[in-house]
Design a protein around this motif. Structure first.
Motif, short mmCIF file in Angstrom:
data_model
loop_
_atom_site.label_atom_id
_atom_site.label_comp_id
_atom_site.label_asym_id
_atom_site.label_seq_id
_atom_site.Cartn_x
_atom_site.Cartn_y
_atom_site.Cartn_z
N LEU A 69 10.65 5.22 20.93
CA LEU A 69 11.79 5.02 20.04
C LEU A 69 11.40 5.32 18.59
O LEU A 69 12.15 5.98 17.86
CB LEU A 69 12.31 3.59 20.16
N ASN A 120 17.07 -0.64 25.74
CA ASN A 120 16.60 0.74 25.91
C ASN A 120 16.61 1.14 27.39
O ASN A 120 16.72 0.30 28.28
CB ASN A 120 15.19 0.88 25.33
N THR A 180 20.17 2.17 23.71
CA THR A 180 19.48 3.43 23.40
C THR A 180 18.89 4.09 24.65
O THR A 180 18.66 3.44 25.67
CB THR A 180 18.30 3.20 22.42
N ALA A 185 15.59 6.12 24.33
CA ALA A 185 14.60 6.55 23.35
C ALA A 185 14.10 7.96 23.63
O ALA A 185 13.79 8.72 22.69
CB ALA A 185 13.42 5.58 23.33
#
Length: 310
Positions: free
Chosen positions: A24, A137, A174, A176
């Protein structure tokens, strides 16, 4: 007199091993255009020593920085990103990191949820009163359940004694690897939602720029040419390269010295500068026998900061 440094944020990043922390940060550096388009980049830039690359863990906290444009305030904001160890074995390092920052990014795997190694570091962050941005994530991972990961993370905050304000955290989702983020699991094209969350959620440092210099040494490094390097946050006043300083030891002894070389972080590099103000995380090289926990202060008015208890 205290004032906000709206042009600066200091944030630590917390994650269990393999939850994508360094990936990330790589993505954040890329999108902040730290790397040139044609630059060969070693993956996992924060894992800078061989042991860390081999084991995939971060032992020593390291600093990097990006610059973001804040459209609301119409100014460029520097984001100092401080890495944290994920292991309770490195508790002293964690304590020192939390002393340097004003908020944290808590990175959680969407399939695994919060894990034991995040627990210890998050507890220290909450004890310091820090607010967190929870980053869910790997939302594309097989078996990912972002809603369950979020619920378990909220339960962890409550279990660790988070205040109502701390438990009311901002959540960003997210991937990453692809450098995508969103305020829901439906991700946007880039990490802009994460950048926006940092600007809006992490408090700007509140500092007294007119007070006598005070900097707490939180990390030591070594430069092959300039010797021991002391890293820490300037809590009050300002500092210029070459100026006389006072070192206040843990025992209270006041020793004269000089800030021979002064650095700040830009991208992955330490960049030599002429001056730095309160709120900034800096490095000073050329100090003799400096120790973690010492205060670097104005020689005219040496006042010690509380030493770090580990």
């Amino acid at each position: 007199m205290l004032s906000e440094r709206t042009d600066l944020r200091n944030v630590a990043i917390i994650a269990h091993v393999d939850h994508g922390k360094t990936t990330l940060v790589d993505g954040m550096l890329r999108q902040a255009r730290v790397f040139r388009a044609n630059q060969q980049v070693v993956e996992r830039v924060l894992d800078s020593n061989d042991l860390e690359r081999e084991r995939g863990i971060t032992i020593l906290a390291k600093n990097t920085a990006i610059h973001l444009w804040d459209p609301l305030r119409q100014l460029q904001v520097k984001i100092n990103i401080v890495d944290t160890p994920g292991h309770a074995d490195f508790g002293g390092e964690v304590e020192r990191v939390m002393n340097m920052v004003d908020g944290v990014l808590l990175l959680i795997d969407a399939a695994e949820g919060p894990m034991p190694q995040t627990r210890f570091v998050l507890k220290k962050a909450l004890e310091r009163g820090h607010r967190a941005i929870v980053v869910i994530n790997k939302v594309d991972r097989k078996g990912a359940d972002p809603r369950d990961a979020l619920n378990r993370t909220f339960d962890l905050f409550v279990e660790l004694g988070a205040t109502d304000a701390q438990a009311d955290f901002t959540t960003v989702y997210t991937n990453a690897v692809t450098g995508q983020a969103g305020m829901t699991p439906e991700l946007g094209p880039d990490l802009a939602p994460l950048f926006e969350a940092i600007l809006r959620t992490i408090p700007a440092p509140r500092v007294d720029r007119e007070a006598p210099l005070q900097m707490l040494v939180t990390t030591l490094d070594y430069d092959n040419y300039r010797g021991v390097t002391a890293v820490g946050r300037v809590f009050a006043g300002n500092i210029t390269a070459g100026q006389s300083i006072a070192r206040i030891t843990a025992a209270g002894e006041v020793l004269p010295d000089r800030a021979r070389y002064l650095y700040v972080h830009q991208g992955l590099e330490r960049v030599e500068v002429e001056a730095a103000e309160a709120g900034e995380i800096i490095a000073i090289a050329g100090l003799e026998a400096i120790a973690i926990g010492e205060t670097i202060a104005s020689p005219e008015s040496p006042q010690a900061l509380p030493t770090i208890t580990v």
